[in-house]
Enzyme design. Sequence first.
Site, PDB file in Angstrom:
ATOM      1  CG  ASP A 113      -1.928   1.114   1.231  1.00  0.00           C
ATOM      2  OD1 ASP A 113      -1.899   1.941   0.308  1.00  0.00           O
ATOM      3  OD2 ASP A 113      -2.743   1.164   2.162  1.00  0.00           O
ATOM      4  CG  HIS A 114       4.539   1.505  -1.143  1.00  0.00           C
ATOM      5  ND1 HIS A 114       5.877   1.814  -1.166  1.00  0.00           N
ATOM      6  CD2 HIS A 114       4.388   0.601  -0.163  1.00  0.00           C
ATOM      7  CE1 HIS A 114       6.509   1.104  -0.257  1.00  0.00           C
ATOM      8  NE2 HIS A 114       5.615   0.356   0.380  1.00  0.00           N
ATOM      9  N   GLY A 171       4.220   2.199   9.107  1.00  0.00           N
ATOM     10  CA  GLY A 171       4.422   2.951   7.878  1.00  0.00           C
ATOM     11  C   GLY A 171       5.840   3.398   7.605  1.00  0.00           C
ATOM     12  CD  GLU A 172       6.655   1.651   4.434  1.00  0.00           C
ATOM     13  OE1 GLU A 172       5.896   2.269   3.654  1.00  0.00           O
ATOM     14  OE2 GLU A 172       6.439   0.489   4.802  1.00  0.00           O
ATOM     15  CG  ASN A 196       4.502   4.667   1.081  1.00  0.00           C
ATOM     16  OD1 ASN A 196       4.599   4.750  -0.133  1.00  0.00           O
ATOM     17  ND2 ASN A 196       5.052   3.676   1.771  1.00  0.00           N
ATOM     18  CB  SER A 245      10.632  -5.441  14.646  1.00  0.00           C
ATOM     19  OG  SER A 245      10.400  -4.235  15.368  1.00  0.00           O
ATOM     20  N   GLY A 246      10.713  -6.076  17.458  1.00  0.00           N
ATOM     21  CA  GLY A 246      11.361  -6.410  18.715  1.00  0.00           C
ATOM     22  C   GLY A 246      10.391  -6.714  19.839  1.00  0.00           C
ATOM     23  CB  THR A 273      10.270  -8.389   7.176  1.00  0.00           C
ATOM     24  OG1 THR A 273      11.069  -7.727   8.170  1.00  0.00           O
ATOM     25  CG2 THR A 273       9.098  -7.496   6.798  1.00  0.00           C
TER      26      THR A 273
END
Length: 324
Positions: free
Chosen positions: A37-38, A106-107, A110, A173-174, A191
Amino acid sequence: MTRFGYTLMTEQSGPKELVSYAVDAERIGFDFAVSSDHYSPWLVSQGHAPYAWTLLGAVAQATTTMDLATYVTSPIQRYHPAVVAQKAATLSLLSDGRFLLGLGSGENLNEHVTGEGWPPIDQRQDMLEEAATIIRELLTGELVTWEGSYFRVDSARIWDTPTEPLPIGIAVSGDKSLERFAPLADHLITTEPDAEIISKWDDLKGSTSSRKIGQIPISWGPDRDEAIERAHDQFRWFGGGWAVNSDLPTPAGFAGASQFVRKEDVAESIPCGPDLDAIVESVKSFWEAGFTDIALVQVGDALQQQFLDEAAAPLLDLLRDAAK
């Protein structure tokens, strides 16, 4: 049983092509499809970024059995969580309950387009927790009013909700994110093929029944050198790691950050070429770590149809045999 999925990579293909690929992926026998979703591709050479939710609505109507998911949507800036809840409910209905809502923080790539700046990671995680809570509340179909640290919702109700609860996966992640999001998520998205993450997740959930969803890029092609070239051209951003990838704002930034990544570096991390056994060997680390769902990303649009026509079915057979 391990389930294998196909990635609708919106950064590298146009919307009509992606719908066609999804239809073929279902026919071939993929268990599910995930969509990125970008708003922008990672690199200019990828060249695409259609709207994931319109795409998934079309795919929901063009397919009948394959599960669908966002991998992942960020509900903290570009989308308000109330809007994400409405979109997810509608997509669940259109797909007859085949949709899983994958959420993440998110990033910058985007989210910066809204002009609101990019929050630091701790704040993004706080925002995601609040957003996921709001989405869960709205998916009940009840009237919701909310005033939190980051979001307000004023007398909102989702009028068309699925009969069965809509499953939510959250990217973690962590240890800190595991503990924070396990109570809010039905399923895990991550990932790296890290068995410790899977084990800690199951411990926090008190069960092994939730899905653990991962993703791995491959660059299949009849010529290995060309497959490496394609992977380097379009996927060298992958090597930056999430700490880098989440903060860079533009494709030009990713081009600069990855300018010294060599072809041999890409070939070491992404299986390239016609050897299906080599692809299986790369994917194996995910099911050995405990992943239940593994989505493949075929790098580049140029050989996408050829991959589906020639390699995908025998590759799925090999993967399923190896994962038994």
